[in-house]
Design an enzyme around this catalytic site. Structure first.
Site, PDB file in Angstrom:
ATOM      1  N   GLY A   1     -17.528  -5.336  10.623  1.00 14.33           N
ATOM      2  CA  GLY A   1     -16.553  -5.061   9.589  1.00 14.33           C
ATOM      3  C   GLY A   1     -17.037  -5.255   8.160  1.00 14.33           C
ATOM      4  O   GLY A   1     -16.423  -4.734   7.226  1.00 14.33           O
TER       5      GLY A   1
ATOM      6  N   LYS B   1       0.806  -1.226   0.000  1.00  9.38           N
ATOM      7  CA  LYS B   1       0.000   0.000   0.000  1.00  9.38           C
ATOM      8  C   LYS B   1       0.838   1.275   0.000  1.00  9.38           C
ATOM      9  O   LYS B   1       0.403   2.301  -0.531  1.00  9.38           O
ATOM     10  CB  LYS B   1      -0.957  -0.007   1.196  1.00  9.38           C
TER      11      LYS B   1
ATOM     12  N   ASP C   1     -10.712   2.763   1.698  1.00  5.54           N
ATOM     13  CA  ASP C   1     -10.995   2.210   3.027  1.00  5.54           C
ATOM     14  C   ASP C   1     -11.661   3.245   3.923  1.00  5.54           C
ATOM     15  O   ASP C   1     -12.622   2.950   4.641  1.00  5.54           O
ATOM     16  CB  ASP C   1      -9.700   1.724   3.690  1.00  5.54           C
TER      17      ASP C   1
END
Length: 286
Positions: free
Chosen positions: A255, A73, A110
Site C-alpha cells: 500500500g 470526499k 488515489d
C-alpha cells in the site's frame, strides 16, 4: 532542516474526521523538507457540519490546496467550482486545488497512484484485465482510473450484502466507459481457476487491516504466479494477502506505493513540484 515559518510560508492541509492516524502530514512535510520548500502541511479535524465553513475559510486564506479525507470526499463536491473527469465519475474528491483565478478544482489522485504502481510493476493498462475488491475504500477510484486508462475488463468483487449498492454505482458509470465491468460476490471467488486470465488482483478494500488484521480477501488457492497482486493496506507493511501472493510467486505491490504516488500527484497540482518519493519512503519507512 525546515526553514523557519515566515510570512511567505505556504500552508497546505488535510481536512477529515478524524485525522489523528493520518500519514499525510508526515509524507508531505518530509517531501517539503527534502526539497527545501517554504511550505508546511497540517491536518485539521473537521466535523461534517463544519465542512462548508472550512472550505470557505481555506479559500479566504488563499490556501493553494488541500487533501480531503473520510467522511468528506463526496460531501465536498457541491462546494467546489469544477471537477476532473475522474473525480466526476467517481463522485469522490481527495484533493482540492485552488487555481490562480481562485477557482476550486476537485481531483482524485488515489486512482492515479494505483495505476502508476501497476505500470511500474509491468502492467500496461491498455487492454489489461483486472480483478478489484471494493468495499467503498480505495476500490472506486481504482476501478474508474483503470477503466479511463484503457483496461479492457474489470471484475469487481464485493461482499454479498454490498451487491445492490455496487451494481447501482457500476450501472451509473458503465455508459461513460468502454471497459467491460463485471460484478461478482467476493465469497464466490474460489479455486485455482478463479483468476486465470487476469493480469492483476487488487485489494482496494480494508480487508487485512484493523479489525480484519490477518485476513485475506481471497483464498490463497486462487493466486497464481502470473498475477501482480496489489494491496491498498500498508499497516502491516506485509499483509496476509501479500505474504500468500509472494509464496505463490506473484509480483506484489504494498500500500505504500499507491500512497506515495497519490501524494506526489497532489503536490504537483498544488505547487508544481515533483515529490522525491524514494527519499521520502526511505526517510519515513526505512
Amino acid at each position: 532542516m525546515f526553514n523557519p515559518i515566515a510570512g511567505t510560508t505556504q500552508t497546505l492541509c488535510l481536512i477529515a474526521h478524524p485525522v489523528a492516524g493520518s500519514s499525510s502530514p508526515a509524507l508531505h512535510n518530509a517531501s517539503f523538507e527534502e526539497q527545501g520548500l517554504d511550505a508546511r502541511f497540517m491536518a485539521y479535524d473537521v466535523l461534517p457540519e463544519h465542512l462548508a465553513s472550512a472550505v470557505a475559510g481555506l479559500a479566504a486564506l488563499g490556501v493553494r490546496g488541500y487533501s480531503v479525507g473520510v467522511p468528506h470526499k463526496e460531501a465536498v463536491i457541491p462546494l467546489l467550482d469544477e471537477l476532473s473527469d475522474a473525480a466526476r465519475l467517481m463522485q469522490s474528491v481527495n484533493c482540492v486545488q485552488m487555481t490562480d483565478e481562485g477557482r476550486l478544482v476537485g481531483h482524485n489522485t488515489d486512482g492515479l497512484g494505483f495505476t502508476e504502481a501497476l505500470e511500474a510493476a509491468g502492467i500496461h493498462l491498455q487492454g489489461a484485465k483486472l480483478a478489484i475488491v471494493d468495499d467503498g475504500a480505495e476500490g472506486p477510484s481504482w476501478i474508474v482510473q483503470a477503466a479511463l486508462e484503457g483496461a479492457s475488463e474489470i471484475l469487481v468483487l464485493c461482499a454479498k450484502e454490498r451487491l445492490g449498492q455496487e451494481r447501482t454505482w457500476l450501472d451509473r458509470i458503465a455508459a461513460q466507459l468502454t471497459c467491460h465491468l463485471r460484478l461478482m460476490p467476493l465469497e464466490e471467488l474460489i479455486g485455482p481457476e478463479a483468476l486465470m486470465g487476469y493480469d492483476a488482483f487488487c485489494n482496494g478494500s480494508r480487508i487485512g487491516t484493523g479489525e480484519t488484521l490477518g485476513s485475506s480477501p481471497v483464498p490463497k488457492q486462487c493466486l497464481n504466479s502470473h498475477l501482480v497482486v496489489v494491496d491498498a493496506n500498508y499497516n502491516p507493511r506485509v499483509t496476509t494477502l501479500l505474504a500468500e501472493a509472494a509464496q505463490a510467486g506473484c509480483v506484489t505491490i504494498g500500500g505504500l506505493e499507491p500512497l506515495l504516488n497519490q501524494a506526489a500527484y497532489a503536490q504537483k497540482l498544488w505547487l508544481d513540484v515533483d515529490m522525491p518519493k524514494k527519499d521520502v519512503k526511505e526517510r519515513l519507512f526505512g
